[in-house]
Motif scaffolding. Structure first.
Motif, PDB file in Angstrom:
ATOM      1  N   VAL A  92       0.840  -1.195   0.000  1.00  0.00           N
ATOM      2  CA  VAL A  92       0.000   0.000   0.000  1.00  0.00           C
ATOM      3  C   VAL A  92       0.878   1.249   0.000  1.00  0.00           C
ATOM      4  O   VAL A  92       0.635   2.205  -0.754  1.00  0.00           O
ATOM      5  N   LEU A  93       1.916   1.245   0.815  1.00  0.00           N
ATOM      6  CA  LEU A  93       2.793   2.405   0.918  1.00  0.00           C
ATOM      7  C   LEU A  93       3.512   2.681  -0.407  1.00  0.00           C
ATOM      8  O   LEU A  93       3.543   3.827  -0.874  1.00  0.00           O
ATOM      9  N   VAL A  94       4.059   1.659  -1.031  1.00  0.00           N
ATOM     10  CA  VAL A  94       4.772   1.842  -2.295  1.00  0.00           C
ATOM     11  C   VAL A  94       3.819   2.322  -3.384  1.00  0.00           C
ATOM     12  O   VAL A  94       4.131   3.251  -4.140  1.00  0.00           O
ATOM     13  N   VAL A  95       2.644   1.728  -3.477  1.00  0.00           N
ATOM     14  CA  VAL A  95       1.675   2.139  -4.495  1.00  0.00           C
ATOM     15  C   VAL A  95       1.199   3.563  -4.226  1.00  0.00           C
ATOM     16  O   VAL A  95       1.081   4.375  -5.151  1.00  0.00           O
ATOM     17  N   ALA A  96       0.956   3.905  -2.972  1.00  0.00           N
ATOM     18  CA  ALA A  96       0.517   5.262  -2.634  1.00  0.00           C
ATOM     19  C   ALA A  96       1.586   6.287  -3.001  1.00  0.00           C
ATOM     20  O   ALA A  96       1.280   7.353  -3.555  1.00  0.00           O
ATOM     21  N   LEU A  97       2.851   5.993  -2.708  1.00  0.00           N
ATOM     22  CA  LEU A  97       3.931   6.916  -3.068  1.00  0.00           C
ATOM     23  C   LEU A  97       4.055   7.065  -4.584  1.00  0.00           C
ATOM     24  O   LEU A  97       4.259   8.168  -5.091  1.00  0.00           O
ATOM     25  N   ALA A  98       3.911   5.964  -5.307  1.00  0.00           N
ATOM     26  CA  ALA A  98       3.973   6.030  -6.771  1.00  0.00           C
ATOM     27  C   ALA A  98       2.810   6.843  -7.328  1.00  0.00           C
ATOM     28  O   ALA A  98       2.986   7.648  -8.251  1.00  0.00           O
ATOM     29  N   LEU A  99       1.623   6.666  -6.754  1.00  0.00           N
ATOM     30  CA  LEU A  99       0.467   7.440  -7.212  1.00  0.00           C
ATOM     31  C   LEU A  99       0.629   8.918  -6.880  1.00  0.00           C
ATOM     32  O   LEU A  99       0.238   9.782  -7.671  1.00  0.00           O
TER      33      LEU A  99
END
Length: 141
Positions: A92-99
């Protein structure tokens, strides 16, 4: 069957079960914060997939969301997936940062079209100002 293969199959089964639980919770929970949190990772993955295919998305943003998608699919995690509830936290953290990064490069309406979930959650995830807007001119002309 070799022991390592059994371990891999068990790990894959646990990951699939965790994803199935998140999807089930997202469908069964009443509207609210708990449902939004259960839908977060599936919504992020859907958004990553849609942004990757959209021609209006700059290459740098596509690279960021593809890396995030690969991170989610990767068996290597900072927090092991088999830990209930917190297992998908690093994903979730990696996807949120990428978004968040992509939201600075992508027009806001493109990001909104790609997001299948609650719009307020998207605003909290990427920030209310995120994304380029066609009516916003920062060139000073």
């Amino acid at each position: 069957m070799p022991g390592w293969l059994t371990g891999v199959l068990i790990a894959a089964g646990v990951v699939l079960a965790t994803w199935a639980l998140l999807i089930l919770l997202a469908k069964l929970l009443p509207p609210g914060l708990a449902r939004d949190l259960a839908r977060l990772l599936p919504d992020c993955v859907t958004t990553v997939r849609r942004l990757r295919k959209d021609p209006r998305v700059p290459r740098r943003a596509k690279v960021a969301v593809v890396v995030a998608g690969l991170w989610v699919l990767s068996p290597v995690d900072l927090i092991p997936e088999f830990l209930p509830v917190i297992g998908p936290l690093d994903d979730v953290l990696v996807v949120a940062l990428a978004l968040r990064y992509a939201a600075r490069l992508v027009p806001r309406e493109v990001l909104a079209q790609a997001w299948p979930g609650n719009r307020e959650l998207l605003d909290r995830l990427v920030g209310r100002r995120g994304g380029k807007s066609p009516d916003t001119d920062t060139s000073g002309e």
